[in-house]
Design a protein around this motif. Structure first.
Motif, mmCIF file in Angstrom:
data_model
loop_
_atom_site.group_PDB
_atom_site.id
_atom_site.type_symbol
_atom_site.label_atom_id
_atom_site.label_comp_id
_atom_site.label_asym_id
_atom_site.label_seq_id
_atom_site.Cartn_x
_atom_site.Cartn_y
_atom_site.Cartn_z
ATOM 1 N N ILE A 1 13.793 45.886 -55.658
ATOM 2 C CA ILE A 1 13.635 45.152 -56.938
ATOM 3 C C ILE A 1 13.309 43.611 -56.823
ATOM 4 N N VAL A 2 14.298 43.117 -56.004
ATOM 5 C CA VAL A 2 14.296 41.514 -55.939
ATOM 6 C C VAL A 2 13.026 41.329 -54.977
ATOM 7 N N ALA A 3 12.442 42.017 -53.971
ATOM 8 C CA ALA A 3 11.450 41.592 -53.258
ATOM 9 C C ALA A 3 10.181 41.674 -54.099
ATOM 10 N N ALA A 4 10.147 42.643 -55.397
ATOM 11 C CA ALA A 4 9.181 42.593 -56.140
ATOM 12 C C ALA A 4 8.964 41.685 -57.133
ATOM 13 N N ARG A 5 10.005 40.911 -57.411
ATOM 14 C CA ARG A 5 9.954 40.087 -58.527
ATOM 15 C C ARG A 5 8.720 39.162 -58.622
ATOM 16 N N PRO A 6 8.339 38.825 -60.031
ATOM 17 C CA PRO A 6 8.924 39.175 -61.080
ATOM 18 C C PRO A 6 8.230 40.457 -61.627
ATOM 19 N N LEU A 7 9.007 41.254 -62.344
ATOM 20 C CA LEU A 7 8.580 42.742 -62.810
ATOM 21 C C LEU A 7 8.641 42.544 -64.429
ATOM 22 N N THR A 8 7.547 42.873 -65.073
ATOM 23 C CA THR A 8 7.271 42.817 -66.401
ATOM 24 C C THR A 8 7.300 44.171 -67.253
ATOM 25 N N THR A 9 7.034 45.372 -66.673
ATOM 26 C CA THR A 9 6.629 46.394 -67.269
ATOM 27 C C THR A 9 7.566 47.443 -66.649
ATOM 28 N N THR A 10 7.562 48.601 -67.398
ATOM 29 C CA THR A 10 8.257 49.870 -67.029
ATOM 30 C C THR A 10 7.481 50.515 -65.828
ATOM 31 N N GLY A 11 6.287 50.353 -65.754
ATOM 32 C CA GLY A 11 5.512 51.143 -64.643
ATOM 33 C C GLY A 11 5.706 50.298 -63.343
ATOM 34 N N GLU A 12 5.808 49.119 -63.378
ATOM 35 C CA GLU A 12 5.891 48.277 -62.371
ATOM 36 C C GLU A 12 7.383 48.665 -61.746
ATOM 37 N N LEU A 13 8.468 48.728 -62.546
ATOM 38 C CA LEU A 13 9.573 48.843 -62.145
ATOM 39 C C LEU A 13 9.608 50.276 -61.387
ATOM 40 N N ALA A 14 9.277 51.374 -62.426
ATOM 41 C CA ALA A 14 9.423 52.603 -61.886
ATOM 42 C C ALA A 14 8.761 52.789 -60.496
ATOM 43 N N ASN A 15 7.523 52.078 -60.122
ATOM 44 C CA ASN A 15 6.621 52.255 -58.774
ATOM 45 C C ASN A 15 7.637 51.582 -57.917
ATOM 46 N N VAL A 16 8.242 50.560 -58.024
ATOM 47 C CA VAL A 16 9.169 49.877 -56.910
ATOM 48 C C VAL A 16 10.099 50.781 -56.537
ATOM 49 N N VAL A 17 10.906 51.555 -57.470
ATOM 50 C CA VAL A 17 11.901 52.303 -57.116
ATOM 51 C C VAL A 17 11.342 53.662 -56.443
ATOM 52 N N ARG A 18 10.328 54.012 -56.816
ATOM 53 C CA ARG A 18 9.857 55.250 -56.274
ATOM 54 C C ARG A 18 9.402 55.029 -54.520
ATOM 55 N N LYS A 19 8.724 53.798 -54.495
ATOM 56 C CA LYS A 19 8.377 53.534 -53.324
ATOM 57 C C LYS A 19 9.478 53.127 -52.332
ATOM 58 N N ALA A 20 10.708 52.522 -52.822
ATOM 59 C CA ALA A 20 11.890 52.427 -52.103
ATOM 60 C C ALA A 20 12.540 53.741 -51.712
ATOM 61 N N LEU A 21 12.670 54.697 -52.604
ATOM 62 C CA LEU A 21 13.390 55.861 -52.540
ATOM 63 C C LEU A 21 12.523 57.397 -51.911
ATOM 64 N N GLY A 22 11.137 56.842 -51.844
ATOM 65 C CA GLY A 22 10.352 57.934 -51.572
ATOM 66 C C GLY A 22 10.159 59.048 -52.873
ATOM 67 N N HIS A 23 8.775 59.158 -53.049
ATOM 68 C CA HIS A 23 8.577 59.911 -54.364
ATOM 69 C C HIS A 23 7.399 61.064 -53.831
ATOM 70 N N HIS A 24 7.944 62.255 -54.164
ATOM 71 C CA HIS A 24 7.409 63.375 -53.872
ATOM 72 C C HIS A 24 6.795 64.028 -55.314
ATOM 73 N N PRO A 25 5.525 64.032 -55.577
ATOM 74 C CA PRO A 25 4.729 64.422 -56.779
ATOM 75 C C PRO A 25 5.200 65.980 -56.758
ATOM 76 N N GLY A 26 5.628 66.303 -58.266
ATOM 77 C CA GLY A 26 6.069 67.733 -58.394
ATOM 78 C C GLY A 26 7.685 67.973 -58.190
ATOM 79 N N ALA A 27 8.261 66.829 -57.796
ATOM 80 C CA ALA A 27 9.750 66.871 -57.741
ATOM 81 C C ALA A 27 10.341 67.253 -58.911
ATOM 82 N N PRO A 28 11.598 67.965 -59.192
ATOM 83 C CA PRO A 28 12.168 68.023 -60.519
ATOM 84 C C PRO A 28 12.698 66.873 -61.070
ATOM 85 N N LYS A 29 12.814 65.877 -60.490
ATOM 86 C CA LYS A 29 13.472 64.515 -61.190
ATOM 87 C C LYS A 29 12.789 63.578 -60.318
#
Length: 323
Positions: A172-200
């Motif tokens: 999050i700190v590396a990606a600042r500034p963040l202004t939208t929900t989509g931007e924040l969500a994408n940063v978190v997904r990239k950091a944690l690894g997002h698998h489409p179709g995952a239950p959560k």
């Protein structure tokens, strides 16, 4: 039947039958809906003849409630308070109300708030990174763009038990500034690894934690429980619906303490009686939605209701004693 009861509700109240059964509202009784939202519980209480004082810090919820017929009755059977529910004791004292017959709380974000992209509570639809329930004050964007990495990590771990909180905070700190929900969500997904179709979606925990922090939700809950203790008269009923384990732990611990039900340190030790009289009796076990309700309303799946009845014991005098 009133206009409020006849008008269609914009959301589905969770555990409605169980909440109403716990509150057992009677005609002429005075009830508090501490978290008005779209008014699902209030509608049911009004339909049973009760007078309701409803609280919400969201101006949109109050504006919608002011259109209800009961607010124009003389005297009104629905009295709306644009205030935090932690302030309900003071607000009712200002209105000349000393005791009430029931208090209900539905903790957390409302369906209306989640479904409005512009409010910034969810990432299903991209919107501004806000998350404030009262639509004022420091918001989620302020927090993620100004807080230190360690402060962000602490919030994520404390309020959502995010095991990789430091990794997410660093991203999050590396990606600042963040202004939208989509931007924040994408940063978190990239950091944690997002698998489409995952239950959560992995961003869910981060959004929950930031929302709780921005709105002081757990502090509000503790203060609201203390306020209800002061407001409820003998025989008054309390019904609290929570939606995740942090909230439920607070409610469970509060009721266990207030009912003198704290467990022994060891099963081999004798029961120890508290010097304080029990504040509540008839404390329920955790009540959860039926499979049929979850099928009708998937958002109900994580809900837990706990209820209790107020005794004649005097309310405790400070927050540390009451929570």
């Amino acid at each position: 039947m009133s206009g409020a009861a006849n008008s269609p509700a914009p959301h589905v109240p969770v555990l409605l039958d169980e909440v109403i059964e716990a509150l057992t509202p009677q005609p002429g009784e005075l009830m508090v809906d501490a978290t008005f939202g779209a008014g699902g519980y209030t509608r049911a209480l009004l339909a049973r003849g009760a007078t309701v004082h409803a609280f919400d810090r969201d101006p949109d919820a109050i504006a919608a409630g002011n259109e209800w017929a009961e607010t124009r009755e003389d005297p009104p059977r629905l009295v709306l308070h644009h205030r935090r529910f932690s302030e309900m004791a003071e607000a009712l004292a200002e209105a000349g109300v000393e005791k009430v017959d029931g208090v209900t709380m539905d903790i957390g974000v409302s369906s209306m708030q989640l479904d409005q992209a512009e409010r910034g509570f969810a990432f299903m639809h991209d919107g501004p990174l806000d998350m404030t329930m009262d639509q004022s004050g420091p918001n989620a964007a302020d927090f993620v763009n100004t807080a230190t990495e360690s402060a962000i990590a602490d919030v994520l771990y404390q309020y959502s038990e995010e095991r990789q909180s430091r990794r997410v905070a660093r991203a999050i700190v590396a990606a600042r500034p963040l202004t939208t929900t989509g931007e924040l969500a994408n940063v978190v997904r990239k950091a944690l690894g997002h698998h489409p179709g995952a239950p959560k979606d992995p961003a869910t925990r981060t959004f929950q934690a930031i929302r709780i922090h921005v709105n002081r939700e757990l502090d509000e809950l503790a203060e609201g429980l203390a306020a209800a203790e002061h407001l409820l008269g003998e025989g008054g009923r309390l019904a609290v619906v929570s939606f995740h384990s942090l909230e439920d732990r607070i409610v469970k611990a509060y009721l266990r303490d207030a009912a003198n039900q704290n467990p022994r340190g060891s099963r081999y030790l004798p029961e120890t009686a508290s010097d304080m009289p029990a504040i509540y009796t008839q404390v329920s076990r955790a009540i959860r939605p039926s499979a049929a309700e979850i099928e009708r309303n998937p958002r109900a799946r994580s809900a837990t209701l706990r209820a209790a009845t107020r005794t004649a014991a005097p309310a405790r005098q400070n927050d540390q004693e009451a929570v």
